[in-house]
Scaffold this active site. Sequence first.
Site, PDB file in Angstrom:
ATOM      1  N   HIS A 226       0.816  -1.006   0.021  1.00 21.42           N
ATOM      2  CA  HIS A 226      -0.144   0.011   0.360  1.00 21.42           C
ATOM      3  C   HIS A 226       0.834   1.391  -0.139  1.00 21.42           C
ATOM      4  O   HIS A 226       1.871   1.404   1.001  1.00 21.42           O
ATOM      5  CB  HIS A 226      -0.767   0.001   1.250  1.00 21.42           C
ATOM      6  CG  HIS A 226      -1.737  -1.153   1.392  1.00 21.42           C
ATOM      7  ND1 HIS A 226      -2.891  -1.150   0.946  1.00 21.42           N
ATOM      8  CD2 HIS A 226      -1.600  -2.480   1.606  1.00 21.42           C
ATOM      9  CE1 HIS A 226      -3.753  -2.235   1.060  1.00 21.42           C
ATOM     10  NE2 HIS A 226      -2.925  -3.241   1.583  1.00 21.42           N
TER      11      HIS A 226
ATOM     12  N   HIS B 122      -8.450  -8.120  -1.528  1.00 22.55           N
ATOM     13  CA  HIS B 122      -8.081  -8.704  -0.143  1.00 22.55           C
ATOM     14  C   HIS B 122      -9.111  -9.520   0.271  1.00 22.55           C
ATOM     15  O   HIS B 122     -10.156  -9.127   0.204  1.00 22.55           O
ATOM     16  CB  HIS B 122      -7.999  -7.461   0.697  1.00 22.55           C
ATOM     17  CG  HIS B 122      -6.556  -6.380   0.958  1.00 22.55           C
ATOM     18  ND1 HIS B 122      -6.248  -5.712  -0.169  1.00 22.55           N
ATOM     19  CD2 HIS B 122      -5.828  -6.401   1.641  1.00 22.55           C
ATOM     20  CE1 HIS B 122      -5.256  -5.097  -0.088  1.00 22.55           C
ATOM     21  NE2 HIS B 122      -4.928  -5.523   1.049  1.00 22.55           N
TER      22      HIS B 122
ATOM     23  N   GLU C 135      -7.952 -12.583   4.975  1.00 22.02           N
ATOM     24  CA  GLU C 135      -6.884 -12.012   6.024  1.00 22.02           C
ATOM     25  C   GLU C 135      -7.777 -12.145   7.288  1.00 22.02           C
ATOM     26  O   GLU C 135      -7.203 -12.650   8.025  1.00 22.02           O
ATOM     27  CB  GLU C 135      -6.670 -10.777   5.703  1.00 22.02           C
ATOM     28  CG  GLU C 135      -5.648 -10.081   6.614  1.00 22.02           C
ATOM     29  CD  GLU C 135      -5.371  -8.367   6.489  1.00 22.02           C
ATOM     30  OE1 GLU C 135      -6.280  -8.165   5.629  1.00 22.02           O
ATOM     31  OE2 GLU C 135      -4.308  -7.921   7.094  1.00 22.02           O
TER      32      GLU C 135
ATOM     33  N   ASP D 269       3.037  -5.559   2.595  1.00 24.48           N
ATOM     34  CA  ASP D 269       2.055  -4.934   3.022  1.00 24.48           C
ATOM     35  C   ASP D 269       1.807  -3.432   3.316  1.00 24.48           C
ATOM     36  O   ASP D 269       1.745  -2.446   2.318  1.00 24.48           O
ATOM     37  CB  ASP D 269       1.135  -5.782   4.178  1.00 24.48           C
ATOM     38  CG  ASP D 269      -0.297  -5.695   3.899  1.00 24.48           C
ATOM     39  OD1 ASP D 269      -1.013  -5.154   3.209  1.00 24.48           O
ATOM     40  OD2 ASP D 269      -1.049  -6.281   5.149  1.00 24.48           O
ATOM     41  N   ASP D 270       2.480  -3.056   4.316  1.00 26.85           N
ATOM     42  CA  ASP D 270       2.608  -1.686   5.102  1.00 26.85           C
ATOM     43  C   ASP D 270       3.766  -1.878   5.969  1.00 26.85           C
ATOM     44  O   ASP D 270       3.574  -1.802   6.991  1.00 26.85           O
ATOM     45  CB  ASP D 270       1.298  -1.148   5.674  1.00 26.85           C
ATOM     46  CG  ASP D 270      -0.084  -1.535   4.896  1.00 26.85           C
ATOM     47  OD1 ASP D 270      -0.367  -0.730   4.374  1.00 26.85           O
ATOM     48  OD2 ASP D 270      -0.622  -2.510   5.353  1.00 26.85           O
TER      49      ASP D 270
HETATM   50  N1  ADE Z   1      -4.969  -1.432   3.995  1.00 28.18           N
HETATM   51  C1  ADE Z   1      -3.578  -1.161   4.291  1.00 28.18           C
HETATM   52  N2  ADE Z   1      -3.278  -2.668   4.703  1.00 28.18           N
HETATM   53  C2  ADE Z   1      -4.312  -3.394   4.709  1.00 28.18           C
HETATM   54  C3  ADE Z   1      -4.353  -4.542   5.374  1.00 28.18           C
HETATM   55  N3  ADE Z   1      -3.413  -5.452   5.833  1.00 28.18           N
HETATM   56  N4  ADE Z   1      -5.795  -5.355   5.124  1.00 28.18           N
HETATM   57  C4  ADE Z   1      -6.457  -4.413   4.753  1.00 28.18           C
HETATM   58  N5  ADE Z   1      -6.659  -3.323   4.184  1.00 28.18           N
HETATM   59  C5  ADE Z   1      -5.503  -2.690   4.398  1.00 28.18           C
HETATM   60 ZN    ZN Z   2      -3.088  -5.184   2.082  1.00 31.89          ZN
END
Ligand code: ADE
Ligand code: ZN
Length: 332
Positions: A17, A195, A198, A276-277
Amino acid sequence: MSERIDPALPKAELHLHLEGAAPPAFIRGLAKEKSIDIAGIFDEHGGYAYRDFWHFLEVYEAACTTLQTPEDFRRLTLAVLEDRAADGVVYAETFVSPDFCGGGDLVAWREYLQAITEAADEAERTMGITLKGIVTPIRHFGPEKSRPIAQCAAETKGHFITGFGIAGDEKAFHPKDFTWAFDCAREAGLRLTAHAGEWGGAQSVRDALDHLKVERIGHGVQSIDDLALVDRLAEDGITLEVCPGSNVVLGVYPDFASHPIARLREREVKVTISTDDPPFFHTTLVKEYEELARVFGWTEEDFRAMNADAMRAAFCDAATRDRILKIIEGSA
Ligand code: ADE
Ligand code: ZN
């Protein structure tokens, strides 16, 4: 003893992201420039602070309030790509959201997109990293908002915008609420991911496949609880964008040893590795590879094979895919 993985091993990262990859110091700098008070989103060491996934989404959105102009996104894209290039990433795809770039207004979106694209082109020239963009509505912002976002994506499909996805709270709404947006993106020729799996269980992966007709799944790890679904993923060649460190830090799994990535791979599901982040989860792609090598005994050969699979599932043109595949397979 696990094999040492060369940090410079060429890597492809499919699930990243853009705002979520913002270094905290970068966001703090913007907040200071604009006199925005977001001190509450940082811990005493200056990192992002949150309690759980849902609070993480709130902190994420608070950090995004500092990103207000195309120039902010140009600088962000360069900062993010510098970090990825330092990790050996040669090809990345990033989620970008018109929700955070002009609120779904097409004219504003074009300006933001131009700034992001210019930064990506500069990084390709100076750092040797190629970036493509996947437009994503934010699921908990609702289906109504996803429609103009899909139209922004459809109108700007091209050299940079190649895909469409959906992020945010998997427990909000149902995938079938977003079929209009995904149909619009598919008709425009965009490649699709979502997504799922998760937080929403294996059924959420089935729902994304059935209703949104995606070719990749973001995370998808909870598919492991439904072996018929795992077989379907393997047979249909659905690629999972797996982010093990993210799952562990957010508490989907307690540690890497319990993470299903190796079991999915053993059952011949195409798994790829992403962050991811990364600053939110105190990770980098180099750290992810080190941990996977330590816990599962994976070697450079294993990672090379997964990176090649990532490129085969990449949302890019054939010439880019073949060029990067040569780098990954060591013949360029
Ligand atoms: N937005 C940013 N990271 C995310 C994640 N792991 N799951 C869902 N939305 C997100
Ligand atoms: Zn994500």
